[in-house]
Design a protein around this motif. Structure first.
Motif: not given
Length: 577
Positions: A236-240, A296-297, A551-553
């Protein structure tokens, strides 16, 4: 004559360190000015599972325990800590217990500043990230607590040789208790005057010679937040951060100011891994050695995708009814006729039986999906623009998939719509819902369409009195439609617009015909277009993993969706001209 000098030292006040449980209490923060900063304790948030470190070294080997409790007391933040049961940390237990090492220092992140006082900046909101044991604390008030002065023995001068022997005896007994070796083990060592180093060697020999592993004493510690809650709040923090207008929940607020690198370090620390190193190295290790960081992502991307999905325009969603499907097998919807008319009961009190006719339409849901990637450079660079754009495209793609499937149904069979259970197309002369000849939108053609809908009959042959509510048009007819249903101020009765305020205009650019228009009833009044999601999987569902080929998500979006027309009576089509 040689003078005998007897060395003496003062015994320090006993500390709160319990050698058996390896727990202790300490003052870890005050509102004193430290390094030009005044920390307001009322605004200090405590992060989950705060680690206890040595000298602020954020690495696994320097993580020696955890904070298990905290409380505010007389303008001080008091923490209770439990040290690791690692035998190699016995030296730390002893040094804390005898007061040789007693200083504490905190590591925190400032979330908000509130001006200054006496030349120092005031941190009104901050997040506690770690507590460190250090010989030189910046705040002289932060240290391991001593026992209640009213119960402490008075300080006295005692020969150092006696002190050393007494301390050694206490440490030997603590070793025997910690490793369940019994009083006979400690008594034998004490009787022969063994040193602490000799006792440690004896412990190692005893443990090595035991046929089974020693019984470990484990005290269960209940943590309010588990990994799932942490992922949800950090997501939620990343989204915010990408959507500043989002109202952040209190639980997620401590993570809002954390960068991607901060989150990566935090995930590694929670797993007991080293969080030291360059940004790209830390983020790479967090992606591949923890499940929390990719999730998280995934959580943040799911939120962003859902937001874009809900904002995507879809006219047919307004005129359709939503339901669920329990599985992927054909879903059959039974359509009942209108209720039978009640008949007067005769004098003998006999009731007659009524019947309900039935019709059915079947359809099934299918799975649609795609995998895309959020690159490691975008994560390392903390590129919120790339994140928000990627997530929005996922949501828009899911909404577009749904919309095209519904439009495809509506325009099947060259505009006639899908074939219904009776063998006729949705729009057919036999259904009484297709204009005999195409014509543009006007008062006359709208009146004819309304009349056709009003005179529809149900399965039992009785009128169902369908009232049109929506007018669906392609963009080419939008202006014409607005004029025909607009509110006007008539100067004569002949100028009254009978459709003003009675129809709601819907425009969909996906409609392939520039002339065809539709009149539609309220889906709450009569069956028509229906769409379904797999039960518990409404809308797009996202899942993530650390990329292997990329290389990533990697983010997978899945949509379990299906749609069908259940009845033709609530829809009317005019091919236009």
């Amino acid at each position: 004559m040689n003078e005998v000098i007897e060395r003496r030292r003062t015994i320090a006040s006993p500390t709160t360190v319990d050698r058996e449980s390896r727990e202790f209490e300490a003052v870890i923060a005050t509102e004193a000015t430290v390094g030009g900063i005044i920390l307001r304790l009322a605004g200090l948030a405590i992060a989950d599972n705060v680690p206890l470190l040595l000298d602020h070294r954020a690495e696994a080997s320097a993580t020696v325990g955890r904070m298990i409790e905290h409380r505010a007391e007389s303008g001080q933040l008091i923490g209770r800590f439990r040290l690791s049961s690692d035998p190699t940390l016995l030296w730390l237990v002893y040094r804390l217990a005898d007061g040789t090492l007693s200083g504490l220092s905190v590591g925190f992140r400032v979330d908000a500043w509130g001006g200054s006082e006496a030349g120092s900046r005031v941190a009104t909101r901050a997040t506690l990230l770690e507590v460190s044991i250090t010989p030189t604390p910046a705040d002289a008030n932060t240290r391991v607590r001593t026992m209640d002065p009213t119960t402490e023995p008075a300080a006295q001068n005692v020969p150092e040789t006696i002190i050393n022997r007494a301390e050694a005896n206490r440490e030997i007994r603590a070793l025997a208790t910690t490793f369940d070796l019994g009083p006979a083990f400690s008594d034998e060592l004490i009787d022969r005057g063994a040193s602490v180093e000799e006792a440690l060697a004896a412990v190692r020999r005893s443990l090595r010679d035991q046929p089974a592993a020693p019984v470990a004493r484990i005290t269960a510690v209940h943590h309010i937040d588990g990994p799932e809650q942490f992922v949800t709040r950090a997501g939620e923090a990343v989204f915010a951060r990408a959507n500043p207008r989002h109202e952040v929940s209190e639980a997620a607020r401590p993570f809002v100011s954390m960068t991607n690198l901060d989150l990566a370090r935090h995930c590694l620390q929670l797993r007991g891994e080293s969080a030291a190193g360059a940004a790209h190295d830390v983020i790479t290790r967090a992606l591949h050695t923890t499940s929390d960081f990719p999730q998280i992502f995934g959580n943040a991307i799911g939120r962003q995708a859902r937001r874009a999905y809900e904002l995507a325009p879809d006219a047919l969603k307004t005129v359709a009814r939503q339901t669920t499907a329990r599985d992927f097998r054909a879903k059959t919807s039974i359509q009942l006729s209108e209720a039978p008319v009640l008949e007067r009961v005769n004098e003998s009190g006999e009731f007659t039986h009524g019947t309900l006719s039935e019709a059915k339409e079947s359809y099934s849901i299918a799975t649609y999906g795609k995998i895309i990637a959020l690159s490691r450079p975008a994560i390392v660079n903390d590129d919120l623009g790339a994140f928000a754009d990627l997530a929005a495209r996922l949501g828009q793609g899911a909404a577009e998939t749904e919309a095209r499937l519904k439009i495809g149904l509506l325009e099947a069979n060259a505009g006639g719509g899908p074939t219904m259970e009776d063998g006729n197309a949705l729009f057919h002369a036999n259904h009484g819902n297709l204009a005999g000849s195409g014509a543009t939108i006007s008062e006359g053609t709208l009146s004819a369409a309304r009349l056709a809908m009003r005179t529809q009959v149900g399965l039992s042959g009785h009128p169902v009195n369908v009232r049109p509510r929506y007018l669906l048009v392609p963009p080419a007819l939008e202006t014409t439609a607005e004029k025909e249903i607009a509110q006007i101020q008539p100067s004569a009765s002949s100028d009254v617009n009978p459709f003003a305020g009675r129809l709601e205009l819907l425009v969909d650019a996906r409609l392939s015909s520039a002339t065809r228009w539709y009149l539609i009833a309220d889906p709450a009044q009569i069956d028509g277009l229906e769409y379904a999601y797999l039960e518990g999987e409404e809308g797009p569902q996202t899942s993530t993993r650390a990329g292997f080929e990329v290389d990533g998500v990697e983010i997978k979006v899945r949509l379990d969706f299906g749609a069908a027309f259940l009845d033709w009576r609530g829809w009317y089509a005019n091919p236009g001209a």
